[in-house]
Design a protein around this motif. Structure first.
Motif, short mmCIF file in Angstrom:
data_model
loop_
_atom_site.label_atom_id
_atom_site.label_comp_id
_atom_site.label_asym_id
_atom_site.label_seq_id
_atom_site.Cartn_x
_atom_site.Cartn_y
_atom_site.Cartn_z
N TYR A 158 0.80 -1.13 0.17
CA TYR A 158 -0.12 -0.14 -0.05
C TYR A 158 0.92 1.05 -0.03
O TYR A 158 1.99 1.16 0.23
N GLY A 159 0.00 2.48 0.12
CA GLY A 159 0.99 3.69 -0.35
C GLY A 159 1.33 4.21 1.07
O GLY A 159 1.43 3.34 2.26
N GLU A 160 1.34 5.53 1.27
CA GLU A 160 1.83 5.93 2.66
C GLU A 160 0.59 5.87 3.60
O GLU A 160 0.80 5.40 4.68
N ASN A 161 -0.71 5.71 3.22
CA ASN A 161 -1.69 5.11 3.88
C ASN A 161 -2.10 3.83 3.28
O ASN A 161 -2.26 3.64 2.18
N SER A 162 -3.10 3.15 4.20
CA SER A 162 -3.50 1.93 3.69
C SER A 162 -4.25 1.68 2.50
O SER A 162 -4.82 0.85 2.05
N HIS A 163 -5.23 2.99 2.41
CA HIS A 163 -6.09 3.03 1.34
C HIS A 163 -5.66 3.34 -0.05
O HIS A 163 -6.26 3.36 -0.88
N GLN A 164 -4.25 3.65 -0.17
CA GLN A 164 -3.55 4.27 -1.30
C GLN A 164 -2.79 2.94 -2.03
O GLN A 164 -2.18 2.32 -1.51
N GLN A 165 -2.81 3.25 -3.29
CA GLN A 165 -1.91 2.14 -4.18
C GLN A 165 -0.48 2.94 -4.34
O GLN A 165 -0.40 3.94 -4.31
N ALA A 166 0.55 1.97 -4.42
CA ALA A 166 1.86 2.43 -4.74
C ALA A 166 2.65 1.37 -5.29
O ALA A 166 2.33 0.27 -5.31
N ALA A 167 3.82 1.87 -6.05
CA ALA A 167 4.71 1.10 -6.69
C ALA A 167 6.15 1.71 -6.42
O ALA A 167 6.23 2.79 -6.12
N LEU A 168 6.95 0.70 -6.53
CA LEU A 168 8.40 1.35 -6.31
C LEU A 168 9.05 1.45 -7.72
O LEU A 168 8.96 0.11 -8.70
N TYR A 169 9.65 2.40 -8.30
CA TYR A 169 10.59 2.46 -9.48
C TYR A 169 12.01 2.86 -9.17
O TYR A 169 12.08 3.30 -8.27
N ARG A 170 12.74 2.54 -10.16
CA ARG A 170 14.16 2.82 -9.99
C ARG A 170 14.54 3.63 -11.13
O ARG A 170 14.00 3.47 -12.14
N ASP A 171 15.80 4.34 -11.12
CA ASP A 171 16.25 4.99 -12.16
C ASP A 171 16.72 3.99 -13.14
O ASP A 171 17.11 2.70 -12.82
N LEU A 172 17.10 4.32 -14.46
CA LEU A 172 17.39 3.31 -15.56
C LEU A 172 18.75 2.59 -15.34
O LEU A 172 18.94 1.30 -15.35
N HIS A 173 19.67 3.57 -14.50
CA HIS A 173 20.88 3.05 -14.02
C HIS A 173 21.16 3.52 -12.54
O HIS A 173 21.77 4.50 -12.30
N PRO A 174 20.54 2.59 -11.90
CA PRO A 174 20.69 2.96 -10.29
C PRO A 174 22.30 3.15 -9.68
O PRO A 174 23.09 2.21 -10.38
N ALA A 175 22.27 3.56 -8.74
CA ALA A 175 23.61 3.55 -7.99
C ALA A 175 24.04 2.38 -7.57
O ALA A 175 23.16 1.91 -6.93
N PRO A 176 25.34 1.99 -7.81
CA PRO A 176 25.71 0.84 -6.88
C PRO A 176 25.48 0.86 -5.61
O PRO A 176 25.79 1.86 -4.77
#
Length: 125
Positions: free
Chosen positions: A22-40
């Protein structure tokens, strides 16, 4: 070169890592994204080994704990809950660092995110 100001548009490229519980609150949807080339060594390059699906708050707390603990050179442990550090300590090994960090505020540490900058051995687990 003369400073020309910030561009009127910036286009980033991100890759979806996972849906979150869930997002910051339990009724919210969320997803995790990363940069195309994340820092090691950044949190988005980590692999979850077990446990339930993470929430936005878990990710935010894990990132805060990881960024803090990786600043130490000696074995260290940082515990964060609801964006607040509630235990930070160094020790001879993971067990000592964790024990000292947990004793800082055991009530707040319960259910918090624990980050170590050293190997989690059987004694500490």
């Amino acid at each position: 070169a003369e400073y020309m100001g910030f561009p009127g548009q910036a286009n980033g490229r991100f890759i979806k890592v996972q849906d979150l519980r869930y997002g910051e609150n339990s009724h919210q949807q969320a997803a995790l994204y990363r940069d195309l080339h994340p820092a090691p060594g950044s949190l988005v390059t980590a692999t979850q080994l077990q446990g339930k699906e993470l929430s936005y708050n878990n990710i935010a707390d894990a990132d805060a704990a990881w960024e803090c603990v990786k600043s130490f050179t000696e074995s260290a442990c940082v515990i964060v809950k609801h964006a607040n550090p509630c235990g930070v300590a160094v020790g001879a090994d993971a067990l000592e660092a964790y024990s000292k960090a947990f004793k800082t505020d055991p009530t707040s540490a319960f259910g918090g995110i624990i980050a170590l900058n050293c190997t989690l051995d059987e004694a500490a687990a």
